[in-house]
Design an enzyme around this catalytic site. Structure first.
Site, PDB file in Angstrom:
ATOM      1  N   TYR A  35       0.848  -1.210   0.000  1.00  0.00           N
ATOM      2  CA  TYR A  35       0.000   0.000   0.000  1.00  0.00           C
ATOM      3  C   TYR A  35       0.877   1.251   0.000  1.00  0.00           C
ATOM      4  CZ  TYR A  35      -2.687   3.800   2.199  1.00  0.00           C
ATOM      5  OH  TYR A  35      -3.246   5.023   2.508  1.00  0.00           O
TER       6      TYR A  35
HETATM    7  P1  NAD Z   1     -11.972   5.454   2.296  1.00  0.00           P
HETATM    8  O1  NAD Z   1     -11.777   4.055   1.811  1.00  0.00           O
HETATM    9  O2  NAD Z   1     -13.035   5.698   3.310  1.00  0.00           O
HETATM   10  O3  NAD Z   1     -12.225   6.425   1.056  1.00  0.00           O
HETATM   11  C1  NAD Z   1     -11.671   6.215  -0.226  1.00  0.00           C
HETATM   12  C2  NAD Z   1     -12.812   6.232  -1.245  1.00  0.00           C
HETATM   13  O4  NAD Z   1     -12.254   6.172  -2.550  1.00  0.00           O
HETATM   14  C3  NAD Z   1     -13.760   5.045  -1.115  1.00  0.00           C
HETATM   15  O5  NAD Z   1     -15.091   5.502  -0.867  1.00  0.00           O
HETATM   16  C4  NAD Z   1     -13.648   4.320  -2.443  1.00  0.00           C
HETATM   17  O6  NAD Z   1     -14.888   3.787  -2.890  1.00  0.00           O
HETATM   18  C5  NAD Z   1     -13.132   5.411  -3.357  1.00  0.00           C
HETATM   19  N1  NAD Z   1     -12.370   4.924  -4.520  1.00  0.00           N
HETATM   20  C6  NAD Z   1     -11.316   4.060  -4.487  1.00  0.00           C
HETATM   21  N2  NAD Z   1     -10.848   3.867  -5.723  1.00  0.00           N
HETATM   22  C7  NAD Z   1     -11.598   4.652  -6.557  1.00  0.00           C
HETATM   23  C8  NAD Z   1     -11.573   4.874  -7.961  1.00  0.00           C
HETATM   24  N3  NAD Z   1     -10.680   4.257  -8.747  1.00  0.00           N
HETATM   25  N4  NAD Z   1     -12.494   5.717  -8.488  1.00  0.00           N
HETATM   26  C9  NAD Z   1     -13.408   6.346  -7.683  1.00  0.00           C
HETATM   27  N5  NAD Z   1     -13.473   6.159  -6.341  1.00  0.00           N
HETATM   28  C10 NAD Z   1     -12.572   5.324  -5.790  1.00  0.00           C
HETATM   29  O7  NAD Z   1     -10.544   5.936   2.839  1.00  0.00           O
HETATM   30  P2  NAD Z   1     -10.116   7.172   3.762  1.00  0.00           P
HETATM   31  O8  NAD Z   1      -9.633   6.625   5.041  1.00  0.00           O
HETATM   32  O9  NAD Z   1     -11.165   8.226   3.744  1.00  0.00           O
HETATM   33  O10 NAD Z   1      -8.840   7.696   2.959  1.00  0.00           O
HETATM   34  C11 NAD Z   1      -8.920   8.769   2.022  1.00  0.00           C
HETATM   35  C12 NAD Z   1      -7.546   9.008   1.420  1.00  0.00           C
HETATM   36  O11 NAD Z   1      -6.618   9.361   2.436  1.00  0.00           O
HETATM   37  C13 NAD Z   1      -6.961   7.788   0.704  1.00  0.00           C
HETATM   38  O12 NAD Z   1      -6.258   8.239  -0.426  1.00  0.00           O
HETATM   39  C14 NAD Z   1      -5.998   7.198   1.730  1.00  0.00           C
HETATM   40  O13 NAD Z   1      -4.949   6.491   1.103  1.00  0.00           O
HETATM   41  C15 NAD Z   1      -5.499   8.476   2.385  1.00  0.00           C
HETATM   42  N6  NAD Z   1      -5.022   8.263   3.764  1.00  0.00           N
HETATM   43  C16 NAD Z   1      -5.905   7.947   4.743  1.00  0.00           C
HETATM   44  C17 NAD Z   1      -5.436   7.782   6.047  1.00  0.00           C
HETATM   45  C18 NAD Z   1      -6.369   7.442   7.192  1.00  0.00           C
HETATM   46  O14 NAD Z   1      -5.872   7.360   8.327  1.00  0.00           O
HETATM   47  N7  NAD Z   1      -7.665   7.247   6.976  1.00  0.00           N
HETATM   48  C19 NAD Z   1      -4.070   7.939   6.330  1.00  0.00           C
HETATM   49  C20 NAD Z   1      -3.214   8.247   5.294  1.00  0.00           C
HETATM   50  C21 NAD Z   1      -3.697   8.441   4.012  1.00  0.00           C
END
Ligand code: NAD
Length: 314
Positions: free
Chosen positions: A149
């Site tokens: 990841y």
């Molecule tokens: P999440 O899974 O709740 O949200 C991501 C959304 O993206 C999902 O609803 C999914 O359906 C959508 N998605 C994925 N691939 C897609 C595509 N190809 N086209 C359209 N939609 C798509 O995750 P989150 O925790 O809200 O994370 C949001 C972002 O922040 C991500 O990029 C994640 O890598 C990054 N991030 C999150 C954290 C955390 O602690 N939650 C930490 C570091 C980075």
């Protein structure tokens, strides 16, 4: 501001959309409801937004969307869509990560070339660092992810940089450190811990519990994201960490305090891909973005617990 938010149905994306709408922006959200966790949870995230004036939702994967249409008149892109989660990124599932995290990012960046976008903010991750960097982690440390990841999040960050240098797309990457609070994904630690306590089941702890995390409350992460859209240096990378760096065992104490319930802990081996420690040096975010996290871990855990109990009651 006319914004395009990818991953708009997700934990952070939906919270960001709400904040942008409140501030008067016109927002198009796109999400394809990947099956990483159940769709009804994402529909719940979207419920208020779907009724909000100024919000349009498009259900589509980035690779299939008509991005030229979606980007028409857009001033700011917030790219949060991704396949999240460290532990599932090994083995055959890696393909899902390369498609959603790397290929989809390149397709979106390519579509932004030549368009009058003021900022393209990308949601990167502390997972890019790995276990070899000095604490606190600085943006100029050599990233060596320990999970597939993390590799994909770093690859997309590098693509953002490439598209800035070669095509003047004004990208800003934010390395979020463990975000938590209302709507947190069900696979993440605090969600699992609260769910276990409420069911009177044991909490699964991977490793010795002495690993540390720099936790970031979602409202603080969203504030940083909004500020990055106006103040972030194009081509820049910023750590976004809440400053609440604690050991997992101390988190359990806080959960006991917040829920008022006893905890049963079941210990399992440390998982491949989990970093030992995370701790953000936020000097750059503070200077350039005015980043100043406001929510302590105890306050944030209380907010998450209240949210969980309120939705359970419905
Ligand atoms: P999440 O899974 O709740 O949200 C991501 C959304 O993206 C999902 O609803 C999914 O359906 C959508 N998605 C994925 N691939 C897609 C595509 N190809 N086209 C359209 N939609 C798509 O995750 P989150 O925790 O809200 O994370 C949001 C972002 O922040 C991500 O990029 C994640 O890598 C990054 N991030 C999150 C954290 C955390 O602690 N939650 C930490 C570091 C980075």
């Amino acid at each position: 501001m006319k914004a395009l938010v990818t991953g708009a149905a997700g934990f952070i994306g939906s919270t960001l959309c709400g904040r942008l709408i409140e501030s008067g922006a016109e927002v198009t959200g796109i999400d394809c409801f990947t099956d990483y966790y159940p769709r009804p949870l994402k529909e719940r995230n979207l419920a208020g937004l779907r009724k909000a004036r100024g919000f349009t939702f498009v259900e589509q994967a980035l690779a299939k969307a008509n991005l030229d249409d979606l980007l028409h008149g857009v001033t700011h892109v917030f790219h949060l869509a991704a396949q999240a989660g460290v532990r599932k990124s090994w083995g055959r599932d890696f393909g899902v990560y390369t498609v959603n995290n790397v290929e989809a990012s390149q397709i979106l960046l390519e579509a932004c070339v030549g368009k009058p976008i003021e900022r393209f903010v990308y949601a990167s991750s502390s997972s890019v660092y790995g276990d070899e960097v000095a604490m606190p982690m600085r943006e100029d440390a050599r990233p060596q992810p320990v999970s597939p990841y993390g590799v994909t999040k770093l690859a997309a960050e590098q693509l953002c940089y490439l598209y800035h240098v070669n095509h003047s797309v004004p990208t800003v990457s934010l390395r979020y450190f463990t975000v938590y609070g209302p709507r947190q994904r069900p696979d993440m630690g605090f969600s699992r811990f609260f769910a276990a306590v409420l069911r009177d089941e044991p909490i699964t702890m991977f490793g010795d519990g002495r690993q540390t995390r720099d936790f970031t409350f979602v409202a603080d992460a969203v504030s940083a994201t909004v500020h990055a859209a106006t103040r972030g240096k194009p081509g820049g990378v910023y750590n976004i960490g809440g400053g609440s760096r604690v050991e997992l065992l101390d988190v359990f104490e806080l959960i006991r305090l917040v829920t008022g319930r006893p905890l049963k802990i079941e210990r399992l081996d440390a998982q491949r891909g989990d970093m030992r420690d995370t701790y953000a040096d936020t000097t750059h975010a503070r200077a350039d973005l005015g980043f100043a996290p406001t929510v302590t871990l105890e306050q944030g855990l209380r907010a998450q617990y209240e949210w969980i109990t309120s939705i359970d009651a419905k």
